[in-house]
Design an enzyme around this catalytic site. Structure first.
Site, PDB file in Angstrom:
ATOM      1  N   GLY A  63       0.831  -1.192   0.000  1.00 55.68           N
ATOM      2  CA  GLY A  63       0.000   0.000   0.000  1.00 55.68           C
ATOM      3  C   GLY A  63       0.867   1.243   0.000  1.00 55.68           C
ATOM      4  O   GLY A  63       2.007   1.227   0.495  1.00 55.68           O
ATOM      5  N   LYS A  64       0.356   2.329  -0.566  1.00 57.05           N
ATOM      6  CA  LYS A  64       1.078   3.607  -0.550  1.00 57.05           C
ATOM      7  C   LYS A  64       0.581   4.412   0.643  1.00 57.05           C
ATOM      8  O   LYS A  64      -0.517   4.958   0.634  1.00 57.05           O
ATOM      9  CB  LYS A  64       0.871   4.381  -1.855  1.00 57.05           C
ATOM     10  CG  LYS A  64       1.732   5.636  -1.950  1.00 57.05           C
ATOM     11  CD  LYS A  64       1.542   6.349  -3.258  1.00 57.05           C
ATOM     12  CE  LYS A  64       2.484   7.559  -3.342  1.00 57.05           C
ATOM     13  NZ  LYS A  64       2.289   8.496  -2.218  1.00 57.05           N
ATOM     14  N   TRP A  65       1.405   4.475   1.674  1.00 56.28           N
ATOM     15  CA  TRP A  65       1.011   5.097   2.939  1.00 56.28           C
ATOM     16  C   TRP A  65       1.010   6.611   2.824  1.00 56.28           C
ATOM     17  O   TRP A  65       1.883   7.201   2.203  1.00 56.28           O
ATOM     18  CB  TRP A  65       1.959   4.645   4.051  1.00 56.28           C
ATOM     19  CG  TRP A  65       1.878   3.176   4.247  1.00 56.28           C
ATOM     20  CD1 TRP A  65       2.620   2.212   3.608  1.00 56.28           C
ATOM     21  CD2 TRP A  65       0.951   2.484   5.076  1.00 56.28           C
ATOM     22  NE1 TRP A  65       2.218   0.965   4.005  1.00 56.28           N
ATOM     23  CE2 TRP A  65       1.196   1.099   4.908  1.00 56.28           C
ATOM     24  CE3 TRP A  65      -0.055   2.889   5.951  1.00 56.28           C
ATOM     25  CZ2 TRP A  65       0.466   0.130   5.583  1.00 56.28           C
ATOM     26  CZ3 TRP A  65      -0.780   1.931   6.629  1.00 56.28           C
ATOM     27  CH2 TRP A  65      -0.517   0.569   6.448  1.00 56.28           C
TER      28      TRP A  65
ATOM     29  N   ASP B 104      -2.935   5.974  -0.244  1.00 57.56           N
ATOM     30  CA  ASP B 104      -2.886   6.701  -1.517  1.00 57.56           C
ATOM     31  C   ASP B 104      -3.089   5.833  -2.746  1.00 57.56           C
ATOM     32  O   ASP B 104      -3.453   6.320  -3.799  1.00 57.56           O
ATOM     33  CB  ASP B 104      -1.518   7.374  -1.673  1.00 57.56           C
ATOM     34  CG  ASP B 104      -1.515   8.775  -1.084  1.00 57.56           C
ATOM     35  OD1 ASP B 104      -2.592   9.281  -0.757  1.00 57.56           O
ATOM     36  OD2 ASP B 104      -0.433   9.350  -0.964  1.00 57.56           O
ATOM     37  N   GLY B 105      -2.774   4.554  -2.639  1.00 55.94           N
ATOM     38  CA  GLY B 105      -2.786   3.681  -3.802  1.00 55.94           C
ATOM     39  C   GLY B 105      -1.892   2.493  -3.544  1.00 55.94           C
ATOM     40  O   GLY B 105      -1.868   1.954  -2.430  1.00 55.94           O
TER      41      GLY B 105
END
Length: 357
Positions: free
Chosen positions: A28-30, A176-177
């Protein structure tokens, strides 16, 4: 402090892509502060993306890291704050404060956590040239006894379908993505060798002002607004990525909308620092910008533009929006928050309980 990898170290970076690429490790994009942690026994230092220390702003994280990490290591990760079941970046911004008393008060009220996702050194061995697949294995082993509290191991997978599911689900927890990382490369500071895939949506916004570019009398950024449920035009962010020729043309194009003064403008109170800060007006002071010129040119809020954005945070675009086109067919009063798509809520606890192998 005497480690095989010494501060400062700039983190490995990612380039943007529209699709999640195959054959990589996915996380995951933190949405937090990127942080590289250096621990040598009782000494803990937290370096930011720019190399400047974050240590003094997060005393509770320093304490947690000293308890959870191996005695001698360098770890790449993200400092985040969780409120309810999702990440809260606004609360994180409040932690960058010059007063130590304020920092410690917020450390108690809104404690931060650390999410680890890479290992750069362990004991007396540098892992900078070690392939990611081996660094990940070492990280899982090193944090195997870490508590489930303030220090977490970022879930990771090599399954593309799982990554696609995370991309859809994790946004509901404030992420975020998805980030994709090549499995066979070493750690490359300040190089964009990873891939980030972020959500993109569009919104019709009211153009309410602009700032000049730092290079001269051309448009630097457009100031965007949306009407709330009380009919007030709220400042929601900026769009700023224009070629220089377009910046020059915008000055002339927007000239008919310019106001001689902010009087009568929906954001006229920006001159009042307290009011500006409370309502997040474009002229509000900021600990991040320091002495940066935040002056702006008010425009009559009569023009609508369509912009692309990734997600909202606290009623504003989390990142700089991207200009798409003018919308002469839209009335400014119709540009409200109601048009914005809301992601399905997803509990952050379910994110952190994902695969750690």
């Amino acid at each position: 402090m005497d480690l095989p990898v010494m501060p400062p170290v700039k983190p490995m970076l990612a380039r943007s892509a529209a699709q999640i690429p195959p054959g990589m490790q996915y996380e995951g994009k933190w949405d937090g502060f990127r942080a590289i942690v250096f621990r040598d026994g009782g000494e803990v230092e937290i370096g930011s993306r720019t190399g400047k220390p974050l240590t003094r702003y997060f005393p509770e994280v320093v304490q947690a890291l000293a308890a959870a990490l191996p005695p001698r290591c360098v770890v790449d990760g993200e400092i985040v704050i969780v409120r309810g079941s999702r990440l809260d970046f606004d609360a994180l911004l409040e932690r960058i404060h010059p007063a130590d008393s304020r920092v410690r008060l917020l450390a108690e009220r809104t404690p931060a956590s650390f999410v680890a996702f890479d290992l750069l050194a362990l004991d007396d061995v540098s892992l900078m040239d070690t392939p990611l697949v081996e660094r990940r294995r070492a990280l899982v082993e090193a944090l195997g006894e870490a508590p489930t509290g303030p220090v977490h191991l970022a879930p990771a997978t090599t399954d593309l379908e799982t990554a696609r599911r995370w991309f859809d689900q994790y946004e509901g927890a404030g992420l975020d993505g998805v980030v994709a990382k090549p499995l066979d490369i070493g750690y490359r500071p300040d190089e964009r060798v990873m891939v980030k895939v972020k959500h993109e949506r569009t919104a019709d916004c009211v153009l309410a002002g602009f700032r000049f570019h730092k290079s001269g009398p051309v448009v630097g950024s457009l100031l965007l607004g949306l009407y709330d449920g009380q009919g007030r035009l709220q400042h929601v962010g900026v769009c700023a990525s224009f070629p220089m020729r377009r910046r020059q043309a915008l000055v002339e194009e927007l000239e008919p909308l310019r106001m001689e003064s902010p009087a009568g403008h929906p954001w006229a109170s920006w001159a009042d620092e307290e009011a500006a800060a409370a309502d997040r007006m474009p002229g509000a002071p900021s600990r991040w910008t320091g002495k940066k010129d935040l002056s702006w040119v008010p425009l009559r809020p009569e023009r609508v533009c369509e912009v692309a954005y990734d997600h909202m945070q606290g009623g504003r675009f989390r990142h700089t929006a991207q200009f798409r086109r003018w919308r002469p067919d839209r009335e400014p009063r119709g540009c409200t928050y109601a048009q914005l798509e809301e992601p399905v809520r997803f509990d952050l606890a379910d994110v952190l309980s994902g695969p750690n192998g």
